[in-house]
Design a protein around this motif. Sequence first.
Motif, PDB file in Angstrom:
ATOM      1  N   THR A  37       0.476  -1.713   0.227  1.00  0.00           N
ATOM      2  CA  THR A  37       0.103  -0.372   0.077  1.00  0.00           C
ATOM      3  C   THR A  37       0.961   1.035   0.225  1.00  0.00           C
ATOM      4  O   THR A  37       1.286   1.252   0.828  1.00  0.00           O
ATOM      5  N   ILE A  38       0.615   1.593  -0.661  1.00  0.00           N
ATOM      6  CA  ILE A  38       1.321   3.422  -1.364  1.00  0.00           C
ATOM      7  C   ILE A  38       0.399   4.548  -0.813  1.00  0.00           C
ATOM      8  O   ILE A  38      -1.312   4.951  -1.414  1.00  0.00           O
ATOM      9  N   ASN A  39       0.923   5.292   0.714  1.00  0.00           N
ATOM     10  CA  ASN A  39      -0.122   6.628   0.612  1.00  0.00           C
ATOM     11  C   ASN A  39       0.231   7.667   0.161  1.00  0.00           C
ATOM     12  O   ASN A  39       1.229   7.777   0.212  1.00  0.00           O
ATOM     13  N   SER A  40      -1.072   8.935  -0.141  1.00  0.00           N
ATOM     14  CA  SER A  40      -0.136   9.878  -0.412  1.00  0.00           C
ATOM     15  C   SER A  40       0.529   9.929  -1.423  1.00  0.00           C
ATOM     16  O   SER A  40       2.122  10.321  -1.075  1.00  0.00           O
ATOM     17  N   LEU A  41       0.036   9.493  -2.244  1.00  0.00           N
ATOM     18  CA  LEU A  41       0.603   9.229  -3.740  1.00  0.00           C
ATOM     19  C   LEU A  41       2.138  10.541  -4.036  1.00  0.00           C
ATOM     20  O   LEU A  41       1.196  11.582  -4.523  1.00  0.00           O
ATOM     21  N   GLY A  42       2.806  10.348  -4.407  1.00  0.00           N
ATOM     22  CA  GLY A  42       3.535  11.349  -5.151  1.00  0.00           C
ATOM     23  C   GLY A  42       4.536  10.389  -6.335  1.00  0.00           C
ATOM     24  O   GLY A  42       4.246   9.543  -7.223  1.00  0.00           O
ATOM     25  N   TYR A  43       4.622  11.814  -7.626  1.00  0.00           N
ATOM     26  CA  TYR A  43       5.670  11.292  -8.745  1.00  0.00           C
ATOM     27  C   TYR A  43       6.251  10.415  -9.182  1.00  0.00           C
ATOM     28  O   TYR A  43       6.475   9.818  -9.601  1.00  0.00           O
ATOM     29  N   ASP A  44       6.937  11.089  -7.453  1.00  0.00           N
ATOM     30  CA  ASP A  44       8.229   9.523  -7.416  1.00  0.00           C
ATOM     31  C   ASP A  44       7.723   8.517  -7.369  1.00  0.00           C
ATOM     32  O   ASP A  44       9.119   7.541  -7.035  1.00  0.00           O
ATOM     33  N   ASP A  45       6.874   8.199  -7.063  1.00  0.00           N
ATOM     34  CA  ASP A  45       6.144   6.918  -6.956  1.00  0.00           C
ATOM     35  C   ASP A  45       6.004   6.609  -8.141  1.00  0.00           C
ATOM     36  O   ASP A  45       5.742   4.355  -8.427  1.00  0.00           O
ATOM     37  N   GLU A  46       5.910   6.763  -9.089  1.00  0.00           N
ATOM     38  CA  GLU A  46       5.528   5.759 -10.427  1.00  0.00           C
ATOM     39  C   GLU A  46       6.721   4.526 -10.729  1.00  0.00           C
ATOM     40  O   GLU A  46       7.856   4.648 -10.031  1.00  0.00           O
ATOM     41  N   GLY A  47       6.402   4.185 -11.270  1.00  0.00           N
ATOM     42  CA  GLY A  47       7.382   2.662 -11.347  1.00  0.00           C
ATOM     43  C   GLY A  47       6.177   1.218 -11.627  1.00  0.00           C
ATOM     44  O   GLY A  47       4.970   1.141 -11.646  1.00  0.00           O
ATOM     45  N   ILE A  48       7.495   0.257 -12.329  1.00  0.00           N
ATOM     46  CA  ILE A  48       6.923  -1.022 -11.849  1.00  0.00           C
ATOM     47  C   ILE A  48       7.365  -0.880 -10.238  1.00  0.00           C
ATOM     48  O   ILE A  48       8.922  -1.782  -9.648  1.00  0.00           O
ATOM     49  N   TYR A  49       6.586  -2.054  -9.625  1.00  0.00           N
ATOM     50  CA  TYR A  49       6.365  -2.937  -8.652  1.00  0.00           C
ATOM     51  C   TYR A  49       6.442  -4.407  -8.366  1.00  0.00           C
ATOM     52  O   TYR A  49       5.092  -5.334  -9.575  1.00  0.00           O
ATOM     53  N   HIS A  50       7.313  -4.863  -7.627  1.00  0.00           N
ATOM     54  CA  HIS A  50       7.014  -6.315  -7.749  1.00  0.00           C
ATOM     55  C   HIS A  50       7.190  -6.842  -6.416  1.00  0.00           C
ATOM     56  O   HIS A  50       7.976  -7.425  -6.123  1.00  0.00           O
ATOM     57  N   CYS A  51       6.602  -8.102  -6.582  1.00  0.00           N
ATOM     58  CA  CYS A  51       6.405  -8.756  -5.370  1.00  0.00           C
ATOM     59  C   CYS A  51       7.341 -10.560  -5.990  1.00  0.00           C
ATOM     60  O   CYS A  51       7.396 -10.707  -7.311  1.00  0.00           O
ATOM     61  N   HIS A  52       7.897 -10.757  -4.559  1.00  0.00           N
ATOM     62  CA  HIS A  52       8.940 -11.848  -4.605  1.00  0.00           C
ATOM     63  C   HIS A  52       8.385 -13.171  -3.780  1.00  0.00           C
ATOM     64  O   HIS A  52       8.936 -12.093  -3.056  1.00  0.00           O
ATOM     65  N   GLN A  53       8.681 -14.115  -3.740  1.00  0.00           N
ATOM     66  CA  GLN A  53       8.649 -15.711  -2.843  1.00  0.00           C
ATOM     67  C   GLN A  53      10.061 -16.001  -2.638  1.00  0.00           C
ATOM     68  O   GLN A  53      10.862 -16.623  -3.671  1.00  0.00           O
ATOM     69  N   TYR A  54      10.559 -15.706  -1.662  1.00  0.00           N
ATOM     70  CA  TYR A  54      12.065 -15.944  -1.028  1.00  0.00           C
ATOM     71  C   TYR A  54      11.620 -17.599  -0.288  1.00  0.00           C
ATOM     72  O   TYR A  54      12.207 -18.161   0.510  1.00  0.00           O
ATOM     73  N   TYR A  55      10.404 -18.385  -0.534  1.00  0.00           N
ATOM     74  CA  TYR A  55      10.232 -19.147   0.578  1.00  0.00           C
ATOM     75  C   TYR A  55      10.914 -20.331   0.311  1.00  0.00           C
ATOM     76  O   TYR A  55      11.301 -21.297   0.673  1.00  0.00           O
ATOM     77  N   GLU A  56      11.291 -20.697  -1.407  1.00  0.00           N
ATOM     78  CA  GLU A  56      11.629 -21.771  -1.780  1.00  0.00           C
ATOM     79  C   GLU A  56      12.343 -21.575  -3.018  1.00  0.00           C
ATOM     80  O   GLU A  56      11.504 -20.863  -3.824  1.00  0.00           O
ATOM     81  N   TYR A  57      13.047 -22.285  -3.469  1.00  0.00           N
ATOM     82  CA  TYR A  57      13.548 -22.464  -4.768  1.00  0.00           C
ATOM     83  C   TYR A  57      13.142 -23.747  -5.494  1.00  0.00           C
ATOM     84  O   TYR A  57      12.427 -24.546  -5.075  1.00  0.00           O
ATOM     85  N   PRO A  58      12.043 -22.419  -7.239  1.00  0.00           N
ATOM     86  CA  PRO A  58      13.258 -21.470  -7.911  1.00  0.00           C
ATOM     87  C   PRO A  58      12.605 -20.153  -7.235  1.00  0.00           C
ATOM     88  O   PRO A  58      11.279 -20.232  -6.929  1.00  0.00           O
ATOM     89  N   TYR A  59      13.370 -19.463  -6.868  1.00  0.00           N
ATOM     90  CA  TYR A  59      12.595 -17.739  -6.568  1.00  0.00           C
ATOM     91  C   TYR A  59      11.737 -17.495  -7.496  1.00  0.00           C
ATOM     92  O   TYR A  59      11.670 -17.936  -8.642  1.00  0.00           O
ATOM     93  N   THR A  60      10.826 -16.890  -7.309  1.00  0.00           N
ATOM     94  CA  THR A  60       9.287 -16.293  -8.165  1.00  0.00           C
ATOM     95  C   THR A  60       8.947 -15.100  -8.393  1.00  0.00           C
ATOM     96  O   THR A  60       8.782 -14.427  -6.921  1.00  0.00           O
ATOM     97  N   PHE A  61       8.789 -13.909  -8.526  1.00  0.00           N
ATOM     98  CA  PHE A  61       8.183 -12.729  -9.251  1.00  0.00           C
ATOM     99  C   PHE A  61       6.626 -12.664  -9.546  1.00  0.00           C
ATOM    100  O   PHE A  61       6.773 -13.370 -10.283  1.00  0.00           O
ATOM    101  N   GLY A  62       6.073 -11.751  -9.229  1.00  0.00           N
ATOM    102  CA  GLY A  62       4.992 -11.545  -9.692  1.00  0.00           C
ATOM    103  C   GLY A  62       5.069 -10.866 -11.118  1.00  0.00           C
ATOM    104  O   GLY A  62       6.730 -10.589 -11.195  1.00  0.00           O
TER     105      GLY A  62
END
Lengths: 119, 107
Positions: free
Chosen positions: B74-99
């Motif tokens: 969650t991002i509150n009070s969104l600002g211009y610097d918050d633009e971009g691509i956001y990735h989630c990542h699980q490191y519970y087990e191999y192979p590590y995977t991303f959204g």
Amino acid sequence: EVQLVESGGGLVQPGRSMKLSCAASGFTFNNYDMAWVCQAPKKGLEWVATISYDGSSTYYRDSVKGRFTISRDNAKSTLYLQMDSLRSEDTATYYCARHEGELGWFAYWGQGTLVTVSS
Amino acid sequence: DIQMTQSPSSMSASLGDTVTITCLASQDIGNYLSWYQQKPGKSPKLMIYGATNLEDGVPSRFSGSRSGSDYSLTINSLGYDDEGIYHCHQYYEYPYTFGAGTKLELK
């Protein structure tokens, strides 16, 4: 300041080999597990391989097993990725990254090096 | 392999808005989940680790949470610097995977 600087990318023909390097500085390299993560053009991130702090353990994604080899030289604070039998689908920007915790998340990333596999 | 289903794939929001990005894990990953922000042509930047821990130097407007197998950024009070691509990542087990990533744009 932690720095990770990759090198060795470029254009390579399918079936050929390429070796990437990642020079680390600003931290005690041999205390950390390290990894390679790639990103195909306009695509998401993909974990490629990990090596333990002392090089005794390595882990790979299935698509690169038997073709890629991750290694490290702790005396030179350098991480490597030997890429053999390259395929067009290996085309990507390759980042080296430092694991945090025990084989955990990635707090530090290099700037990436682009590998293009094409004839 | 653990699948991380990230949504939405893209979104547009206004300055000052609050936005939420979600990742659904295909199996239990505990709190072994991190979030990264990536700007065009740049490497990913760690924002959240351990599902809820804010990385040093990241503004407190960013927060992570978990509800079962759903993980949210969650991002509150969104600002211009918050633009971009956001990735989630699980490191519970191999192979590590991303959204697959969420592209956030400001209107």
